[in-house]
Structure formats: C-alpha cells, structure tokens
Write a protein that holds these residues in place. Structure first.
Motif, short mmCIF file in Angstrom:
data_model
loop_
_atom_site.label_atom_id
_atom_site.label_comp_id
_atom_site.label_asym_id
_atom_site.label_seq_id
_atom_site.Cartn_x
_atom_site.Cartn_y
_atom_site.Cartn_z
N UNK A 122 39.56 43.52 34.82
CA UNK A 122 39.33 44.69 35.68
C UNK A 122 39.86 44.42 37.10
N UNK A 123 39.75 45.44 37.96
CA UNK A 123 40.39 45.33 39.29
C UNK A 123 39.75 44.27 40.18
N UNK A 124 38.49 43.91 39.91
CA UNK A 124 37.89 42.84 40.71
C UNK A 124 38.30 41.46 40.18
N UNK A 125 38.50 41.34 38.86
CA UNK A 125 39.09 40.10 38.34
C UNK A 125 40.45 39.89 38.99
N UNK A 126 41.25 40.95 39.00
CA UNK A 126 42.61 40.86 39.53
C UNK A 126 42.60 40.52 41.02
N UNK A 127 41.77 41.23 41.78
CA UNK A 127 41.75 41.01 43.23
C UNK A 127 41.32 39.59 43.57
N UNK A 128 40.24 39.12 42.93
CA UNK A 128 39.73 37.80 43.31
C UNK A 128 40.69 36.69 42.86
#
Ligand code: GBH
Length: 487
Positions: free
Chosen positions: A39-45
């Motif tokens: 998800x977008x938080x996996x990607x961002x972090x």
C-alpha cells in the motif's frame, strides 16, 4: 495542569460507549505476510525513510497481526465497550480490486472480530485509515474518480464477510488529513505535490465514495445487518485570536474550510461544499487565469445523493489554534485559499507533538459548533488523546483525558450535544506516521526493542479503566494520589 482537572460532577449516560482506537498500518506490521499487497504507506516508508522522523516503517510495528489477542487482553483490562480498528485494504484485496480476495486477510479480521465478541467488546471498523493499495495509486489514487468504484467493491466485501458481526462502520478516517497527501509533499502518503488542486480532487472522490458505500449499505445490507454507517472527520477548534469582527469571521471561515469541506456536503441540511469555500476558491481560480474553479462541482443530483448519507458523525479532535486575518501558505493551496494566520497561546501546555496543545475548552466549543451547524447529529468521538515519549508514569496523559472528558460531559449535560461514544487514541503505542516511533499516544506502553512487543499498562490506563467502570471522572486529587502510591 491540575487546575484544569474535573470541573464538574456529571456522569456518562449508561448507554454511552467507551473504547479505544487503533489503525491497521500503525499497529499490524506483517506488511508482506500471507498474501498482503503493498500500500501507499509501505511504498512511502520504503522509498523515503528520510521523510520519517526516525527513518523507520510500519513493517513490524506492534505486530498486532500476530499479537491481536494481546490487544484484546488490554481492551478487556480497560473494560471497554467498543474497539475501533481499521481494515488494511491490501490485506483483504492485494491488488485493490476484487479480482483477488486474500483468504488469510479475511481470516485475520474474522479472528479479531470473534475474539472481541467473545470478550464482550463491540467492533467498530474503519474501512480506510490512509493505506490505499499501491496499484490504485498507480492509476492516480484518490484524485481519480474511478477509485470510488474500487472503494464500493471493497466495502461490499467487508459488509458481506463481517457485517453479520460488525454493527459500527466508518467509511473514512480524516479525509482532511489524508487528502493533504495529494497537496503537500511531506504531509501524508503518497506525498504528491499538487497543492490547491490534487487535495480538492481527492476530497471530491472521497465524498462520492462515502455516499456510494452508505447507499450500498441501505440498499443491500441494512435490513438484515442493522448496523450504522458514518465517517470520521478531524477538526481542531479554531478560536478567534482577538475580539475583532475580522478575527471572528476568519476563525469561522477556517472551520468551514477544515471541517465544513467534508461535513457540509454530508451533514448540513442543504448539502454541497460550504458557500464560502466555493466562492473563495472560484475567485482565486479566476485571478489565476483559469477557466474553472480548482474546487470541483457537484450536480444537483449528486448534492442530494451525498446529503444525509450518515447514521452518525465520527469526530477526531485533539487540539485548538488561534486564527486571525492574514495570508499564509503557497499559491495556490488549500491553506492559501482559507486566507488566515494561525498561532497558539503560549500558555497552552504542550505534548510531544508540535501541533498538539492541551486546550480542553476547545473540545466543548467544537462539539457545540457541530451541534449548531448540523442540527445536532449523534456524534461519536472516534479519536482524542495525548502524545509523550512513552513514559509509564504518564500523569500528563491522565490530565489530558480527564480534562477533555470533563468538557465532553459539559457538552452533553449543559449544551445538549448528542455525544454517544468515545474511543481514546490510542490503545497501544504505535507507528505515528511521519513521526515514526518518536511520539507515543498509547494507554499501553509497547517495548519496540523487544521482539515480543509486550503491552504494558501505563498509569493513564488505570484511570481510564476507573472512568469506564464508574461512568464518572475521578475526584480532583486522584491522579496525584495514585502516582504517590505507585511510587
Ligand atoms: C490522527 O490524526 C490520526 O487519525 C491517527 O492515525 C494519528 O495517529 C493520531 O491522530 C495522532 O496524530 O505537523 O503541523 O503539519 C490527527 C490529525 C492531522 C494531526 C495532521 C497532525 C499534522 C499537523 N492530524 N496534523 S503538522
């Protein structure tokens, strides 16, 4: 801080629902386990550890994916009526669409729900707490109206699999916060810099999506499942910085932009965006030489469809600020469209989060504003809480909770506000988004250097348990005494 404690002797109504709240990305970990998608938080972090205060991610977090029974044990010890948690969309639908339904994901939430019910705790489910499946971001994310179709499909899966046991639903957590992920770079995932444009497009899709899911429940599930569907909106209280007419108008306009943006279309009798928002953004857009407003428009039919799409109003509230005339923010931007200057009173006590000052009376004013503005809807306070650095002797958190709850009681008993429940943020210390693990909100301490992630009660959890048990705030000196005893 003692002076703000317990200004009244009111009780919580017998049917008032007490609980604690969490969110999937902040506690679950197991980011790529058992078929979960990215998800977008996996990607961002993973891509931008430099954006995170301590460079860390939610890859493991409090490991609630494996330790959910420990969470339920803590909830049981607190004696809560309800537990608010969120479902990770990518854990259930790894691609974001219903082409692939991940069985272990469904099993995890089924187990959690069953464990809660076995312990007499009602589940309250947030469908979306900021963790969009990455494949849906790859086609544009929330600014793309097509995502509303995916969200409706996802909601249908949740109602179908969990709706026999889940009676409290929240479509979204804080669109104001997560839509800033399409406006500013270092606010929220996906961190796209399109201020004054992407954020409004995101909000537009979110409002459509919310209404679609509300009507889906009405048409297909409500009769049989008999639950309630709401949305959680976040708002600070905006206090005029002085007595001038200009400051009062500005502070009110700030309320219309931050809360009215999402609340007016759903909860007001007329529906649609607040008129002050439509006017200002249109005027600014014309000045910028555009052919149309940066704020998208709803048709008459859409306004009617969205208006009234709620069974209750979910409210997240933490703090207040002062507002007065002036300009602030990049051009164009949401913040610039508001046209205000913000400050805080230096006498307001601080927390570990720069944005979180302790201003209990602002809570009461906000609840009264909502009751007045939206015809006194049933309000469920889905988040409220205080950050420190994780101390077990957390007297400041206890003071925060008792003083804010005291104002909530005044809102019920003196102002006639229909407040029906309260879930504290948060059950356990967790991953605080861009702040990583540097700011802690838990009633329970989690030792992040211990691989078994033990949950240990803080002092505030004992006071909270007493409040829930007695339906009453502790006497004024309770905090000091219990601290001395513990020492
Ligand atoms: C909630 O947001 C979230 O729902 C929850 O996940 C989170 O853990 C909790 O609060 C505690 O933060 O740094 O000046 O740019 C609360 C609303 C909106 C508060 C964004 C912080 C950033 C302000 N948040 N805001 S600033």
């Amino acid at each position: 801080l003692q002076s703000v404690l317990c200004g009244n002797n009111y009780s919580f109504p017998p049917d008032f629902l007490f609980g604690a709240a969490t969110a999937a990305y902040q506690i679950e970990g197991a980011w790529n386990v058992d078929g979960k998608g990215e998800n977008i938080w996996d990607r961002l972090t993973h891509d931008h550890p430099d954006w995170i205060a301590d460079g860390l991610s939610g890859d493991v977090a409090a490991d609630s994916y494996h330790l959910y029974k420990e969470d339920v044990r803590a909830l049981k010890e607190l004696g809560v009526n309800v537990y608010r948690f969120s479902v990770s969309w990518s854990r259930v639908l790894p691609t974001g669409g219903i082409d692939t339904v991940n069985k272990p994901g469904l099993a995890y939430y089924n187990n959690l729900i069953n464990e809660l019910l076995a312990n007499g705790i009602e589940p309250m489910v947030t469908m979306y707490h900021w963790d969009l499946p990455q494949p849906l971001q790859d086609i544009g994310g929330w600014p793309n109206l097509e995502i509303a179709n995916y969200f409706e499909d996802y909601a249908r899966v949740l109602f179908t699999h969990f709706g026999d046991r889940v009676k409290w639903w929240l479509t979204f957590n804080e669109p104001l916060s997560f839509c800033s992920g399409y406006g500013e770079q270092r606010q929220s995932a996906p961190g796209i810099d399109a201020h004054g444009i992407g954020d409004y497009l995101c909000g537009h899709t979110v409002l459509h999506s919310h209404a679609r899911v509300y009507h889906l429940y009405d048409k297909v599930f409500r009769k049989k499942q008999r639950g309630r569907v709401g949305i959680t909106l976040d708002s600070m209280w905006s206090q005029p910085r002085d007595g001038s007419q200009e400051s009062r108008e500005t502070a009110e306009r700030v309320m219309q932009f931050q809360l009215g943006w999402f609340a007016h279309p759903i909860f007001s009798s007329g529906g649609d965006y607040p008129s002050v928002m439509k006017e200002r953004i249109y005027n600014n857009s014309m000045k910028e030489g555009r052919t149309r407003s940066r704020l998208p428009t709803f048709s008459k039919k859409q306004i009617k469809y969205i208006q009234g799409s709620f069974d209750f109003f979910g409210l997240n509230h933490y703090s207040s600020f002062l507002a007065g005339p002036g300009t602030f923010g990049e051009f164009p931007s949401f913040i610039r469209d508001i046209g205000a200057q913000f400050s805080v009173d230096p006498s307001w006590p601080s927390s570990a989060s720069i944005w979180l000052k302790v201003v209990p009376w602002g809570f009461r004013k906000l609840l009264a504003w909502i009751a007045h503005e939206y015809n006194n809807p049933p309000v469920f306070v889905t988040e409220n809480g205080f950050s420190d650095h994780g101390e077990l002797r957390d007297a400041n958190r206890t003071t925060y909770y008792t003083s804010y709850l005291s104002e909530l009681l005044k809102a019920i008993h003196e102002d006639g506000c229909k407040v029906i429940g309260y879930t504290a943020w948060s059950l356990i210390d967790n991953y605080e988004w861009l702040r990583g693990y540097t700011e802690k909100f838990g009633l329970y301490y989690v030792n992040y250097s211990d691989p078994t992630r033990p949950r240990i009660p803080k002092d505030s959890s004992r006071v909270m348990a007493e409040i829930i048990r007695t339906r009453h705030l502790p006497p004024q000196n309770y905090v000091e005494e219990s601290r001395l005893e513990a020492d």
